[in-house]
Design a protein around this motif. Sequence first.
Motif, mmCIF file in Angstrom:
data_model
loop_
_atom_site.group_PDB
_atom_site.id
_atom_site.type_symbol
_atom_site.label_atom_id
_atom_site.label_comp_id
_atom_site.label_asym_id
_atom_site.label_seq_id
_atom_site.Cartn_x
_atom_site.Cartn_y
_atom_site.Cartn_z
ATOM 1 N N VAL A 43 47.671 46.150 40.693
ATOM 2 C CA VAL A 43 47.895 44.754 41.041
ATOM 3 C C VAL A 43 46.823 43.899 40.383
ATOM 4 N N GLY A 44 47.101 42.596 40.271
ATOM 5 C CA GLY A 44 46.153 41.700 39.629
ATOM 6 C C GLY A 44 46.408 40.264 40.016
ATOM 7 N N LEU A 45 45.861 39.345 39.244
ATOM 8 C CA LEU A 45 46.021 37.933 39.546
ATOM 9 C C LEU A 45 47.488 37.512 39.502
ATOM 10 N N LYS A 46 48.262 38.101 38.622
ATOM 11 C CA LYS A 46 49.666 37.717 38.499
ATOM 12 C C LYS A 46 50.472 38.129 39.721
ATOM 13 N N THR A 47 50.086 39.218 40.363
ATOM 14 C CA THR A 47 50.796 39.644 41.573
ATOM 15 C C THR A 47 50.211 38.987 42.823
ATOM 16 N N GLY A 48 49.042 38.391 42.678
ATOM 17 C CA GLY A 48 48.450 37.636 43.776
ATOM 18 C C GLY A 48 47.719 38.440 44.818
ATOM 19 N N ASP A 49 47.554 39.748 44.596
ATOM 20 C CA ASP A 49 46.898 40.570 45.617
ATOM 21 C C ASP A 49 45.899 41.553 45.018
ATOM 22 N N ASN A 50 45.191 41.117 43.989
ATOM 23 C CA ASN A 50 44.169 41.973 43.386
ATOM 24 C C ASN A 50 43.064 42.267 44.409
ATOM 25 N N PRO A 51 42.785 43.546 44.699
ATOM 26 C CA PRO A 51 41.701 43.855 45.639
ATOM 27 C C PRO A 51 40.321 43.658 45.029
ATOM 28 N N PHE A 52 40.257 43.390 43.723
ATOM 29 C CA PHE A 52 38.987 43.148 43.049
ATOM 30 C C PHE A 52 38.889 41.652 42.808
ATOM 31 N N VAL A 53 37.958 40.993 43.464
ATOM 32 C CA VAL A 53 37.918 39.537 43.486
ATOM 33 C C VAL A 53 36.567 39.010 42.998
ATOM 34 N N GLN A 54 36.561 37.759 42.637
ATOM 35 C CA GLN A 54 35.316 37.129 42.204
ATOM 36 C C GLN A 54 34.417 36.868 43.403
ATOM 37 N N SER A 55 33.119 37.121 43.230
ATOM 38 C CA SER A 55 32.143 36.881 44.294
ATOM 39 C C SER A 55 31.796 35.399 44.379
ATOM 40 N N ALA A 56 31.151 35.031 45.458
ATOM 41 C CA ALA A 56 30.726 33.646 45.654
ATOM 42 C C ALA A 56 29.694 33.245 44.602
ATOM 43 N N TYR A 57 29.604 31.950 44.348
ATOM 44 C CA TYR A 57 28.654 31.436 43.371
ATOM 45 C C TYR A 57 27.258 31.308 43.974
ATOM 46 N N GLY A 58 26.259 31.475 43.119
ATOM 47 C CA GLY A 58 24.880 31.266 43.512
ATOM 48 C C GLY A 58 24.441 29.843 43.237
ATOM 49 N N PRO A 59 23.197 29.502 43.587
ATOM 50 C CA PRO A 59 22.723 28.109 43.500
ATOM 51 C C PRO A 59 22.544 27.579 42.085
ATOM 52 N N SER A 60 22.480 28.453 41.089
ATOM 53 C CA SER A 60 22.220 27.995 39.719
ATOM 54 C C SER A 60 23.477 27.722 38.914
ATOM 55 N N VAL A 61 24.643 27.938 39.494
ATOM 56 C CA VAL A 61 25.892 27.767 38.755
ATOM 57 C C VAL A 61 26.294 26.293 38.739
ATOM 58 N N SER A 62 26.534 25.764 37.557
ATOM 59 C CA SER A 62 26.890 24.351 37.424
ATOM 60 C C SER A 62 28.349 24.112 37.823
ATOM 61 N N GLU A 63 28.653 22.853 38.132
ATOM 62 C CA GLU A 63 30.028 22.500 38.462
ATOM 63 C C GLU A 63 30.937 22.689 37.248
ATOM 64 N N ASP A 64 30.382 22.459 36.070
ATOM 65 C CA ASP A 64 31.152 22.652 34.844
ATOM 66 C C ASP A 64 31.558 24.121 34.698
ATOM 67 N N ALA A 65 30.626 25.022 34.952
ATOM 68 C CA ALA A 65 30.925 26.454 34.852
ATOM 69 C C ALA A 65 31.978 26.863 35.876
ATOM 70 N N LYS A 66 31.866 26.350 37.076
ATOM 71 C CA LYS A 66 32.851 26.657 38.120
ATOM 72 C C LYS A 66 34.250 26.194 37.711
ATOM 73 N N LYS A 67 34.331 24.997 37.143
ATOM 74 C CA LYS A 67 35.636 24.466 36.736
ATOM 75 C C LYS A 67 36.241 25.298 35.612
ATOM 76 N N LEU A 68 35.417 25.706 34.663
ATOM 77 C CA LEU A 68 35.912 26.527 33.563
ATOM 78 C C LEU A 68 36.454 27.859 34.081
ATOM 79 N N ALA A 69 35.761 28.450 35.036
ATOM 80 C CA ALA A 69 36.225 29.707 35.614
ATOM 81 C C ALA A 69 37.516 29.513 36.401
ATOM 82 N N THR A 70 37.592 28.432 37.149
ATOM 83 C CA THR A 70 38.803 28.132 37.930
ATOM 84 C C THR A 70 40.008 27.914 37.016
#
Length: 392
Positions: free
Chosen positions: A311-338
Amino acid sequence: MKTRYPLMLAKLRNLATVTAVAAAVTLLAACATNSSTATPAAAASGAPGTGGTKIGFIFVGPKDDYGYNQAAYEGSQAVAKAFPAMEVLTAENVPEDDNAARVMEGMIRKGAKIIFATSYGHKDPALKVAAAHPDVVVLQQGNIVDGAVPPNFGTYFGTVYEPVYLAGIVAGKTTKSNKLGYVYAFPISQTLDNINAFQLGAASVNPAAKTYVVNTSSWCDPAKQAEAAKSLLSQGVDVISQHQDCTATVIRATEAAGAYTVGYHADASSLAPKGWLTGSQWNWGPLYTKMTQKIMDGGFTGSPYNANFRVGLKTGDNPFVQSAYGPSVSEDAKKLATDAMARISKDGSPFLGPVTDQAGAVKIPAGTVPDYKTIESIDYFVTGVVGKIPSS
């Protein structure tokens, strides 16, 4: 994830001798199953996996490794909570050899009719146990079976390289030196896929970024991990990720040096309060629970789990997920990842062509979205990875 390296891994990932197994394996009991599941009808059906009193899980390492085995153990406890009429048995530090079969056989003698063998190299022992016990369902994590899959067997895994690609985007936007580091165990498809996805993610937002790799030839050797981190840091690397089962050593060394960390397998942000960027982590509970429910309902054979389940992002139930962001991550980086996550979920892939290897040869043509088999057959580093794949 693949069967191309079973003999190599059976040797390489053997974490304990027979004597050590006898001392280290621990069977833990915790009540577990949903009253709506183990019904008399299901048990009377004679379907594989029904009629048992226990559910077994084996792990190749310790349950508190801040990594692969801890994530799997936490998943087993989610099963214990979801099925409170059953007992959940767990065994740590189980090597990928005949010792694994012996541990699973012991669980079956105690009443287990469902076994989760959670390590890549547990496949052959798991198949052996499944063949000897057609009334038991054995599920193996991370490998695949070529050809016909036995009616009481299945493999399963998430699409590991997807959140690693997203983490690469964050790393590529955060690095100041344009040097990223990756500590990995063995050159199998899982690790090569992750290293390549990490570099492709970084390069998609920062073409100058390169990923420097160090091979430890071990899934969990703190001394080798410390040396690997030291080597990368000495080369000016300012972001380090890894593909190791136990992750604490590399993370602590990176944090102590004032560099950034990208985690793997589990949430280890507590070890890097300043340098944590993001990571990739397992959330096995929902999938383990769904598989267990299907088995206890008597419907395993012929189901999607009685196969090489992915399973993966296309199936919507990937058990391997992105972790939360830390304090040094910019809003620009977050948007690019999203934005990248949305593209992949719709019709894309971290390996959308063109993908070239270190020599510049085109491996995936422009516009091509490779399938799972193609990606899980990768045996090269992509352009931008610095280092060679060991020949043995």
